[in-house]
Design an enzyme around this catalytic site. Structure first.
Site: not given
Ligand code: CTP
Length: 403
Positions: A210, A282, A309-311, A333, A347, A351
């Site tokens: 990205n 994602d 995974p969502d870090i 962020f 969000k 989270k």
């Molecule tokens: N983030 C993360 N790990 C991921 C996705 C997101 O740690 N796999 C963190 C980003 O660093 C940021 C926050 O989550 O601080 C929000 O990221 P964003 O991409 O906006 O959130 P998503 O959970 O992916 O939500 P969406 O794409 O549905 O808006």
């Protein structure tokens, strides 16, 4: 915004070949708004001329304590009285030995003894001179007396040897001077930051990424260091150099994919604050090809994705309670295309984190400036359009109050 606005710096130059870099340092300090008054030793004038320094700084250069143009002939008192700091670059072994003993036999050493402002020294010398027990004793004494050492660094030296003793580069000295003036609101704290994009490989030569430049995450790393923190920066593929690296207070882990970022981050959660600034993919590629996918004779391939995974969410699950507060304090962020405040706050709750920062667009990727909205339990607060470093400093102040 200039980071040294209204600061008065006495820039001392002692005799060393690294003095050829000092004109550039003076220029960088002035670019940040400082006024620079140069004082040179006799030996320094063998390497760079007072005329050069005078032309660059727009101020007369002082080289002798016997200068009759100074009112009441007390240059050493006059110059240090008005200074915010005295910075000596290069600082030779001879000068440091002298200063450590409180000797004052020329204008620069007299100025240092008569000062009532901080003294910052950027040593520069051959590695044997640096390693000599006498120099190490001087360094120890100067530090015990409250002087701040900037460097030295290790590398190739003018004499052809390789080792410790090189003066830091002018931009590194300027950055450390700027850092010196910032409020130390995170002293003793550990800060973990993810920054930049991730890259999901399709095959050995292709992948999905990205537009994240990493600038905001790196600016937060720099602001946290300036505030006195120890920083661990986990960075996706980006060209940015590590902020304030010469301080030795930052660890940088480079990763490529979201999974690698997840592993590296979860192994580093023993910290006080976590900023999730990275633009994490994602979805990753289910089965990246081991060899390059060939076009010839093939249909366009379809790619199967798997969720990454969502870090941030996983770090939030590791939070521990200590002294009535939870650690790490997690800051997320959010970049949204509609209803920023609402989506960002949703969000934040989803989270399970106390604070989220919304990027108020439109074009935040790659840009040096941005506007932010900071949302926590107590409501929201906007941080007006500014350079990312300036935004980062304000954010650090807000977060420091929370922990
Ligand atoms: N983030 C993360 N790990 C991921 C996705 C997101 O740690 N796999 C963190 C980003 O660093 C940021 C926050 O989550 O601080 C929000 O990221 P964003 O991409 O906006 O959130 P998503 O959970 O992916 O939500 P969406 O794409 O549905 O808006």
């Amino acid at each position: 915004m200039q980071s040294l606005l209204n600061k008065k710096i006495v820039l001392g130059i002692s005799g060393g070949i690294a003095a050829y870099k000092t004109p550039e340092l003076a220029r960088l300090l002035m670019q940040e708004g400082a006024s620079v008054q140069v004082v040179m030793t006799q030996a320094a004038q063998q390497f760079v001329t007072p005329v050069t320094m005078q032309a660059l700084t727009g101020n007369p250069v002082f080289t002798s304590q016997w200068d009759s143009s100074i009112a009441n002939n007390m240059a050493h008192i006059e110059l240090s009285r008005s200074a915010d700091i005295i910075l000596i670059a290069p600082s030779s072994a001879d000068l440091m030995a002298k200063l450590s003993l409180g000797l004052a036999d020329d204008l620069l050493s007299t100025l240092c003894l008569a000062r009532d402002c901080p003294l910052l020294l950027a040593p520069a010398m051959n590695k044997q001179m640096w390693e000599h027990a006498a120099t190490q004793r001087s360094v120890q004494r100067l530090q015990d007396d409250g002087s701040v050492l900037l460097g030295p660094a290790s590398g190739t030296q003018a004499c052809g040897e390789v080792g410790m003793g090189r003066m830091l580069e002018p931009h590194e000295i300027a950055e450390q001077v700027i850092a010196f003036f910032q409020k130390k609101v995170l002293t003793g704290k550990k800060v973990l930051i993810t920054a930049g994009p991730t890259f999901e490989a399709i095959d050995p030569v292709r992948g999905i990424t990205n537009h994240s430049s990493g600038k905001m995450g790196f600016a937060i790393a720099r602001a946290a260091l300036e505030a006195g923190a120890q920083v661990h920066l986990i960075a996706g593929p980006c060209e940015l150099s590590t902020p304030l690296e010469a301080t030795g207070k930052i660890i940088r882990t480079n990763i490529v994919s979201a999974k690698e970022m997840h592993t590296a981050t979860l192994a580093a959660t023993d910290c006080d604050v976590f900023f999730a600034v990275a633009a994490v993919a994602d979805w990753g590629i289910a089965k990246p090809a081991k060899e390059k996918l060939k076009r010839q004779g093939k249909e366009a391939p379809s790619i199967e994705f798997v969720a990454n995974p969502d870090i941030l969410q996983d770090v939030a699950k590791t939070v521990k309670f200590k002294g009535g507060k939870s650690y790490p304090y997690c800051v997320g962020f959010a970049a949204e295309s509609t209803d920023l405040e609402k989506h960002a706050n949703d969000k934040r709750q989803r989270k399970g984190i106390p604070m989220i920062v919304g990027n108020i667009g439109p074009d935040t990727f790659g840009s040096d400036t941005n506007q932010l909205i900071v949302i926590d339990d107590s409501g929201s607060k906007k941080i007006a359009q500014a350079e990312k470093l300036h935004l980062a400093r304000q954010l650090i102040q807000l977060v420091a109050k929370k922990i």
